[in-house]
Scaffold this motif. Structure first.
Motif, short mmCIF file in Angstrom:
data_model
loop_
_atom_site.label_atom_id
_atom_site.label_comp_id
_atom_site.label_asym_id
_atom_site.label_seq_id
_atom_site.Cartn_x
_atom_site.Cartn_y
_atom_site.Cartn_z
N GLU A 95 0.78 -1.23 0.00
CA GLU A 95 0.00 0.00 0.00
C GLU A 95 0.82 1.28 0.00
O GLU A 95 0.31 2.35 -0.34
N THR A 96 2.08 1.22 0.40
CA THR A 96 2.88 2.44 0.50
C THR A 96 4.34 2.15 0.21
O THR A 96 4.82 1.02 0.40
N VAL A 97 5.05 3.16 -0.27
CA VAL A 97 6.48 3.05 -0.51
C VAL A 97 7.10 4.43 -0.34
O VAL A 97 6.45 5.45 -0.62
N SER A 98 8.32 4.49 0.14
CA SER A 98 9.02 5.77 0.29
C SER A 98 10.51 5.56 0.12
O SER A 98 11.06 4.51 0.50
N PHE A 99 11.17 6.56 -0.46
CA PHE A 99 12.62 6.54 -0.65
C PHE A 99 13.30 7.27 0.50
O PHE A 99 12.76 8.25 1.03
N SER A 100 14.50 6.83 0.84
CA SER A 100 15.32 7.58 1.78
C SER A 100 15.79 8.86 1.09
O SER A 100 15.82 8.93 -0.14
N PRO A 101 16.14 9.90 1.84
CA PRO A 101 16.55 11.17 1.22
C PRO A 101 17.71 11.06 0.24
O PRO A 101 17.80 11.83 -0.71
N SER A 108 4.08 5.89 4.91
CA SER A 108 5.47 5.82 5.36
C SER A 108 6.23 7.06 4.90
O SER A 108 5.90 7.67 3.90
N ASP A 109 7.27 7.40 5.67
CA ASP A 109 8.14 8.50 5.27
C ASP A 109 9.44 8.44 6.07
O ASP A 109 9.42 8.15 7.27
N PHE A 110 10.57 8.69 5.38
CA PHE A 110 11.86 8.77 6.05
C PHE A 110 12.05 10.16 6.65
O PHE A 110 11.61 11.16 6.08
N ALA A 111 12.75 10.22 7.77
CA ALA A 111 13.15 11.50 8.34
C ALA A 111 14.19 12.13 7.43
O ALA A 111 14.91 11.43 6.71
N PRO A 112 14.31 13.45 7.43
CA PRO A 112 15.30 14.12 6.57
C PRO A 112 16.73 13.64 6.79
O PRO A 112 17.55 13.67 5.88
N SER A 113 17.03 13.18 8.01
CA SER A 113 18.37 12.70 8.33
C SER A 113 18.60 11.26 7.89
O SER A 113 19.72 10.76 7.95
N SER A 114 17.53 10.56 7.50
CA SER A 114 17.56 9.13 7.15
C SER A 114 17.75 8.22 8.36
O SER A 114 17.82 7.00 8.22
N ASP A 115 17.83 8.78 9.56
CA ASP A 115 18.04 7.98 10.76
C ASP A 115 16.79 7.23 11.20
O ASP A 115 16.88 6.19 11.85
N CYS A 116 15.63 7.77 10.85
CA CYS A 116 14.38 7.19 11.31
C CYS A 116 13.39 7.04 10.16
O CYS A 116 13.48 7.72 9.14
N LEU A 117 12.47 6.12 10.34
CA LEU A 117 11.38 5.89 9.40
C LEU A 117 10.07 5.92 10.18
O LEU A 117 9.97 5.31 11.26
N ALA A 118 9.09 6.63 9.68
CA ALA A 118 7.76 6.65 10.30
C ALA A 118 6.79 5.88 9.43
O ALA A 118 6.80 6.01 8.20
N THR A 119 5.95 5.07 10.05
CA THR A 119 4.93 4.31 9.32
C THR A 119 3.59 4.44 10.03
O THR A 119 3.52 4.44 11.26
N GLY A 120 2.52 4.57 9.25
CA GLY A 120 1.18 4.67 9.79
C GLY A 120 0.33 3.50 9.35
O GLY A 120 0.55 2.91 8.29
N SER A 121 -0.68 3.17 10.16
CA SER A 121 -1.40 1.92 9.94
C SER A 121 -2.89 2.05 10.26
O SER A 121 -3.34 3.00 10.91
#
Length: 275
Positions: free
Chosen positions: A109-115, A153-166
């Motif tokens: 259902e979702t996809v996101s790229f790292s910065p 889903s979305d990566f943090a700008p620093s790429s250190d974290c990933l947020a996912t919603g459900s």
């Protein structure tokens, strides 16, 4: 954090992209705004020239409806997800499929790229989040923690974290700096329904606004909208735009007024997210 009263914008049709053979499930602009992707229930992803509305390509390959699409931050690739349980990585310049990523057991259902465009995160009805290496198309690891379908889903700008919603009404924040098999994470709980969209602001700021370090909801933004299905920060992080079925558009200026909120913004520039 505070918000001004919600206002109404005059909305009119600018361009009409009407050659789909099924419902449009998702759309995405390229980083430079010159191209538009649309994902359709007809099993194809469409590429358009934004200004002219000219159809550039209609790409098949998925064996089910295309559920989501997104460009990589460098603009060289885009990814599509499907009910056929796969993700496809495409080359923009040649409009061809580079990799078919297989690892999910149900609709993706979702996809996101790292910065840096080097990693990809995906989620779907199997309740799993999967991390992939973009260059090789190899699965890096999968993350378990949600109790229902992963929808955003979305990566943090620093790429250190990933947020996912459900659909479980929770947001998971995954610390990707950890090398252990089980990625440490925290849950942000406060929604009462599906989290169909979430995003980090470019400045690192979290319609509910969350502090990802404490897991606390900073503010619930209320306006004239019904159920908010999408939200996005402007590049400078000062405006948050959300959309809902009532066809209104609401802009909220992000201004920090309380001492605690000011401290959060100053010290945790990569730790807030909007959902």
């Amino acid at each position: 954090m505070n918000s001004r009263a919600a206002g109404r914008l005059t909305v009119g049709r600018v361009k009409f992209f009407g050659q789909h053979r099924g419902e449009v499930n998702s759309s995405a602009f390229s980083p430079d705004g010159q191209r538009l992707l649309t994902a359709s229930e007809d099993g194809c992803v469409y590429g358009w020239e934004t200004q002219s509305g000219r159809l550039l390509w209609r790409l098949g390959g998925h064996a089910g409806p295309v559920k989501f699409c997104r460009f990589s931050p460098d603009g060289r690739l885009f990814a599509t997800t499907s009910g056929d349980c796969t993700i496809r990585l495409w080359d923009v310049a040649e409009a061809k499929c580079l990799h078919v990523l297989k690892g999910h057991q149900k609709s993706v259902e979702t996809v996101s790229f790292s910065p840096d465009s080097k990693q990809l995160a995906s989620g779907g009805w199997d309740k799993r989040v999967v991390l992939w290496e973009v260059q090789s198309g190899q699965m890096l690891r999968h993350l378990g923690g949600h109790q229902d379908s992963v929808q955003s889903s979305d990566f943090a700008p620093s790429s250190d974290c990933l947020a996912t919603g459900s659909w479980d009404s929770a947001i998971c924040i995954w610390d990707l700096r950890m090398d252990t098999p089980v990625i440490s994470h925290q849950k942000l709980e406060g929604h009462s329904g599906n989290i169909s969209c979430l995003c980090y602001s470019a400045s690192g700021l979290l319609v509910k606004v969350w502090d990802c370090n404490t897991g606390k909801c900073i503010e619930t933004l209320k306006g004239v909208l019904d159920v908010a299905h999408a939200c996005a920060f402007t590049p400078d992080g000062k405006l948050l735009v959300s959309g809902a079925p009532d066809q209104a558009r609401c802009q909220v200026r992000c201004t920090i007024k309380s001492p605690r909120a000011s401290q959060i913004k100053h010290h945790h520039k990569s730790s807030q997210i909007s959902s």
